[in-house]
Every structure is written in C-alpha cells, then in structure tokens.
Design an enzyme around this catalytic site. Structure first.
Site, PDB file in Angstrom:
ATOM      1  N   LYS A  88     -33.191  37.526 -25.699  1.00 27.01           N
ATOM      2  CA  LYS A  88     -33.828  38.050 -26.917  1.00 27.01           C
ATOM      3  C   LYS A  88     -34.502  39.413 -26.739  1.00 27.01           C
ATOM      4  O   LYS A  88     -35.391  39.792 -27.492  1.00 27.01           O
ATOM      5  CB  LYS A  88     -34.850  37.055 -27.508  1.00 27.01           C
ATOM      6  CG  LYS A  88     -34.352  35.660 -27.708  1.00 27.01           C
ATOM      7  CD  LYS A  88     -32.932  35.563 -28.149  1.00 27.01           C
ATOM      8  CE  LYS A  88     -32.657  36.019 -29.559  1.00 27.01           C
ATOM      9  NZ  LYS A  88     -31.174  35.987 -29.830  1.00 27.01           N
ATOM     10  N   GLY A 139     -32.698  42.234 -26.820  1.00 27.57           N
ATOM     11  CA  GLY A 139     -31.839  43.274 -27.399  1.00 27.57           C
ATOM     12  C   GLY A 139     -30.467  43.348 -26.720  1.00 27.57           C
ATOM     13  O   GLY A 139     -29.804  44.389 -26.753  1.00 27.57           O
ATOM     14  N   THR A 140     -30.049  42.226 -26.142  1.00 26.86           N
ATOM     15  CA  THR A 140     -28.757  42.143 -25.441  1.00 26.86           C
ATOM     16  C   THR A 140     -27.602  42.596 -26.335  1.00 26.86           C
ATOM     17  O   THR A 140     -26.754  43.398 -25.927  1.00 26.86           O
ATOM     18  CB  THR A 140     -28.492  40.675 -25.022  1.00 26.86           C
ATOM     19  OG1 THR A 140     -29.686  40.130 -24.498  1.00 26.86           O
ATOM     20  CG2 THR A 140     -27.357  40.579 -24.028  1.00 26.86           C
ATOM     21  N   HIS A 145     -27.797  36.884 -17.958  1.00 22.34           N
ATOM     22  CA  HIS A 145     -29.263  36.751 -18.049  1.00 22.34           C
ATOM     23  C   HIS A 145     -29.828  36.336 -16.685  1.00 22.34           C
ATOM     24  O   HIS A 145     -31.012  36.019 -16.583  1.00 22.34           O
ATOM     25  CB  HIS A 145     -29.646  35.647 -19.045  1.00 22.34           C
ATOM     26  CG  HIS A 145     -29.445  35.975 -20.490  1.00 22.34           C
ATOM     27  ND1 HIS A 145     -29.782  37.172 -21.054  1.00 22.34           N
ATOM     28  CD2 HIS A 145     -28.983  35.205 -21.516  1.00 22.34           C
ATOM     29  CE1 HIS A 145     -29.520  37.140 -22.357  1.00 22.34           C
ATOM     30  NE2 HIS A 145     -29.036  35.968 -22.654  1.00 22.34           N
ATOM     31  N   ARG A 166     -31.882  39.545 -36.550  1.00 26.17           N
ATOM     32  CA  ARG A 166     -32.963  38.983 -37.361  1.00 26.17           C
ATOM     33  C   ARG A 166     -33.668  40.134 -38.057  1.00 26.17           C
ATOM     34  O   ARG A 166     -33.341  40.498 -39.166  1.00 26.17           O
ATOM     35  CB  ARG A 166     -33.908  38.145 -36.480  1.00 26.17           C
ATOM     36  CG  ARG A 166     -34.837  37.211 -37.251  1.00 26.17           C
ATOM     37  CD  ARG A 166     -35.731  36.434 -36.293  1.00 26.17           C
ATOM     38  NE  ARG A 166     -36.575  37.333 -35.519  1.00 26.17           N
ATOM     39  CZ  ARG A 166     -37.836  37.619 -35.797  1.00 26.17           C
ATOM     40  NH1 ARG A 166     -38.418  37.059 -36.851  1.00 26.17           N
ATOM     41  NH2 ARG A 166     -38.536  38.447 -35.046  1.00 26.17           N
ATOM     42  N   LYS A 167     -34.610  40.783 -37.362  1.00 26.00           N
ATOM     43  CA  LYS A 167     -35.300  41.933 -37.973  1.00 26.00           C
ATOM     44  C   LYS A 167     -35.043  43.226 -37.215  1.00 26.00           C
ATOM     45  O   LYS A 167     -35.023  44.298 -37.806  1.00 26.00           O
ATOM     46  CB  LYS A 167     -36.802  41.677 -38.023  1.00 26.00           C
ATOM     47  CG  LYS A 167     -37.195  40.562 -38.967  1.00 26.00           C
ATOM     48  CD  LYS A 167     -38.688  40.538 -39.189  1.00 26.00           C
ATOM     49  CE  LYS A 167     -39.097  39.376 -40.065  1.00 26.00           C
ATOM     50  NZ  LYS A 167     -40.545  39.139 -40.022  1.00 26.00           N
ATOM     51  N   GLY A 168     -34.957  43.098 -35.890  1.00 25.48           N
ATOM     52  CA  GLY A 168     -34.700  44.284 -35.072  1.00 25.48           C
ATOM     53  C   GLY A 168     -35.847  45.286 -35.094  1.00 25.48           C
ATOM     54  O   GLY A 168     -35.634  46.484 -35.097  1.00 25.48           O
TER      55      GLY A 168
HETATM   56  P1  A3P Z   1     -35.653  40.058 -33.515  1.00 21.98           P
HETATM   57  O1  A3P Z   1     -35.490  38.564 -33.433  1.00 21.98           O
HETATM   58  O2  A3P Z   1     -37.032  40.508 -33.126  1.00 21.98           O
HETATM   59  O3  A3P Z   1     -35.225  40.638 -34.802  1.00 21.98           O
HETATM   60  P2  A3P Z   1     -30.601  39.434 -28.052  1.00 21.98           P
HETATM   61  O4  A3P Z   1     -29.475  40.287 -28.504  1.00 21.98           O
HETATM   62  O5  A3P Z   1     -31.011  39.664 -26.626  1.00 21.98           O
HETATM   63  O6  A3P Z   1     -30.358  38.000 -28.368  1.00 21.98           O
HETATM   64  O7  A3P Z   1     -31.889  39.925 -28.867  1.00 21.98           O
HETATM   65  C1  A3P Z   1     -31.939  39.738 -30.233  1.00 21.98           C
HETATM   66  C2  A3P Z   1     -32.964  40.683 -30.814  1.00 21.98           C
HETATM   67  O8  A3P Z   1     -32.399  41.999 -30.900  1.00 21.98           O
HETATM   68  C3  A3P Z   1     -33.326  40.294 -32.223  1.00 21.98           C
HETATM   69  O9  A3P Z   1     -34.681  40.700 -32.407  1.00 21.98           O
HETATM   70  C4  A3P Z   1     -32.352  41.134 -33.036  1.00 21.98           C
HETATM   71  O10 A3P Z   1     -32.722  41.321 -34.374  1.00 21.98           O
HETATM   72  C5  A3P Z   1     -32.381  42.437 -32.256  1.00 21.98           C
HETATM   73  N1  A3P Z   1     -31.195  43.253 -32.481  1.00 21.98           N
HETATM   74  C6  A3P Z   1     -29.913  42.852 -32.647  1.00 21.98           C
HETATM   75  N2  A3P Z   1     -29.101  43.902 -32.850  1.00 21.98           N
HETATM   76  C7  A3P Z   1     -29.878  45.014 -32.819  1.00 21.98           C
HETATM   77  C8  A3P Z   1     -29.617  46.407 -32.983  1.00 21.98           C
HETATM   78  N3  A3P Z   1     -28.394  46.842 -33.214  1.00 21.98           N
HETATM   79  N4  A3P Z   1     -30.660  47.255 -32.882  1.00 21.98           N
HETATM   80  C9  A3P Z   1     -31.910  46.804 -32.649  1.00 21.98           C
HETATM   81  N5  A3P Z   1     -32.220  45.508 -32.504  1.00 21.98           N
HETATM   82  C10 A3P Z   1     -31.219  44.593 -32.569  1.00 21.98           C
END
Ligand code: A3P
Length: 320
Positions: A67, A69-70, A132, A286-288
């Site tokens: 979580k 920003g993968t 991870h 989700r929100k990013g």
């Molecule tokens: P939030 O839940 O705070 O919105 P992962 O990819 O490691 O599972 O992390 C997911 C998080 O990255 C989520 O954060 C998601 O909204 C955010 N995310 C996904 N795509 C993104 C993008 N292109 N730019 C910025 N944030 C992003």
C-alpha cells in the site's frame, strides 16, 4: 481466492506448523517467517522464489511495502524502461489495456505462487519484477547479482489507512469488515502483511546507504512532491537517462501523465477488470493522496504511531 491449506506443498505445510501465528486481517492466520508476517498463500510463493528465482544482472526489482504506491511505481517503471519499444504516447500502449500488476508481476504473489519454478525464458530484457519481500528474505541471487532494486515505502499513517481500506475490500462479504481499532493495534504491534513495517523500511534503508548503486530508496510522499526529479533520477539509476531530445519532447511529463492516478483509475480495464488472483483492479485505486490519515486517525492513534516511528527509526537518519 486464496489457496486452501490442503493446496499448499508439503514443505510449506510442515513449515507453517512450526511458525508463530497470529490472526490475520483477511485470511484466518498470519505466520512469522524470518521475522516478518505472511499469509499461507504468500509463504508458499516466498519459499519457491527463494529456492528457484535466479536474478540476472540487468534485472530490475521493484520492492515495496504493501500500500505504498506499488501500482503507481509499476506503471512508471514499466513505461520508463520500455519507452523505446512502447512509446508512452501510443494509443495502444500496454498500460491502457492492462493493470500495472499484469505488466510487472510479483515474484512471490504471482509467478512463484502459481508455479513452483515458472519458465521466465520468454521475458524481454531488462526483466522487470516486483516483490514485497523484506531484505532478509530476498532470494540469494538478488543480493549476489548486479540487479538493481527500487524500494518504495510510505508514511505509516497513510499506509495503515490504505491497508485497512484495501483489506476490508478483500474480505468476503460474510466476514464483515475490520474496524479501524481492531487492526490498528495489530499494525502497531507489527502484525500486518510483510510487517513489522518499520523493520521492512529499515532493512532497505540501511542497505541503500551501504550500496546506493544497487538500491534506490524512495517514498510515496517524495515521489508525489517531485515526480519529475525522481523520474529523472530513476532513469539515471537504471542506466536509461533521458536524452536531450527526449527532454525537448517532454517525455518525462508524458510518462508521468499516462501513469497518473486520474489517468489510470479512469481506464476501463482498471474500473471493471479483475486480476487472475481475484482482486478487482479498482481496489488498487482509492484516493491517491498524501495525508488522508487525517480523516481517520484519532489523536491517540496518531501519537501512538508517531511514538513507534520515533523509537524504531531513531538514529537511522530515515525521515518519513
Ligand atoms: P490510497 O489508499 O491512500 O488511496 P499499492 O499500489 O502499493 O497497493 O498502494 C495503493 C495506494 O496507491 C492507494 O493509496 C492508491 O490510491 C495509490 N495509487 C494507486 N495508483 C496511483 C497513482 N497512479 N498515483 C498515485 N497514487 C496511486
């Protein structure tokens, strides 16, 4: 969606019975292996990739805390290293019809969990994988080879909220959702997927200080704040710097644009598609935003988390 106990290898089942276990956030149990918490399905993948993955010198491995920003970094790295083969301005760019997780596969959650020893011979160089895994659990060939690692983590407050929201989406309807309080304690005790979160970060932080040519250490917040700068630095680090012609053509900006939250989250594939492992693609968007924790954490929670970070990261030089 998850392998049942009887679908695990004998080796994994035997190992599980010897490991400390705690109640999981989604699955019934998390197991502590080499100091970090895994569910049974991922542990099987961990064991297989530790045994069979052979890193090559020009491989690129994206390592992230869950979580952090993968999905975003997968999109960025894929677009960056394949920009000659797939110019990011093309209408048929792979990102427009594939979720980033399909383009940059996880070692232990995809490749080596589906197959004990997958055939990777058809992959084009440089191969791009993700994991991870904590530093101590990386397959030995990753440390022994010249392959490069990009490490990404995120402020624990936003990581926690993102993880809480994501794991609730993964829980089956009849299981109900976890309350914030229920899982906050676990997170603070280190009992979360690939946790303790501080040990995960510190493992890579220390290694990146020792070996900056091998590990590029990045946080979600820093990438959000100065994406252009860090994309250029990543390109340098990976040995594919932007040429002056590319700079003139604003390639940096156009890569960031195709990988942006707004662009990716509004694509049909990410709104409606699913991963073969069962997750809806939209669960990864989700929100990013940076700082969404302010809408959820109480003052007490905030203080507790900050105290943990202060204690655990003290003296390391790592600022989040
Ligand atoms: P939030 O839940 O705070 O919105 P992962 O990819 O490691 O599972 O992390 C997911 C998080 O990255 C989520 O954060 C998601 O909204 C955010 N995310 C996904 N795509 C993104 C993008 N292109 N730019 C910025 N944030 C992003």
């Amino acid at each position: 969606k998850y392998l049942k106990e009887d679908e695990l290898s004998q080796e994994c089942t035997t190992l599980l019975s010897t490991l400390p276990a705690e109640r999981g956030w989604v699955t019934s149990a998390l197991y502590n292996y080499q100091g970090f918490w895994h569910n049974a399905r991922q542990l099987q993948g961990v064991l297989s990739c530790q045994k069979h993955f052979e890193a090559q010198d020009d491989d690129i491995l994206l390592v992230t805390a869950p979580k952090s920003g993968t999905t975003w970094l997968k999109a960025i790295l894929f677009t960056l290293v394949n920009r000659i083969r797939f110019p990011q301005t093309q209408d048929d760019h792979p990102l427009l019809s594939n979720n980033p997780h399909m383009l940059v596969p996880f070692l232990e959650l995809k490749l080596y969990v589906e197959d004990e020893s997958p055939d990777l011979s058809s992959l084009v160089s440089p191969r791009l994988f993700s994991t991870h895994l904590p530093y101590v659990s990386l397959p030995k060939s990753v440390q022994d080879s010249q392959c490069k690692l990009v490490y990404l983590c995120r402020n624990p407050k936003d990581t926690f909220i993102s993880l809480w929201a994501f794991t609730n989406k993964l829980r089956l309807q009849e299981m109900g959702t976890n309350s914030l309080e229920q899982v906050f304690d676990k997170f603070c005790e280190g009992v979360s997927l690939y946790g303790p979160f501080w040990d995960h970060m510190l493992g890579y932080w220390h290694e990146s200080l020792k070996n900056p040519e091998k590990i590029y250490f990045l946080t979600y917040e820093v990438m959000k704040e100065q994406p252009n700068l860090h994309l250029r630095k990543l390109a340098d680090f990976l040995g594919c710097p932007f040429s002056s012609k590319e700079e003139e053509e604003n390639v940096v900006e156009s890569i960031l644009k195709i990988c942006s939250f707004d662009n990716l989250s509004n694509l049909k594939v990410n709104k409606e598609g699913k991963l073969p492992s069962g997750e809806n693609n939209n669960a990864f968007f989700r929100k990013g935003k940076v700082g969404d924790w302010k809408n959820y954490l109480t003052t007490e929670m905030l203080e507790r988390l900050e105290k943990i970070c202060e204690e655990k990261l003290h003296g390391s030089g790592l600022k989040l």
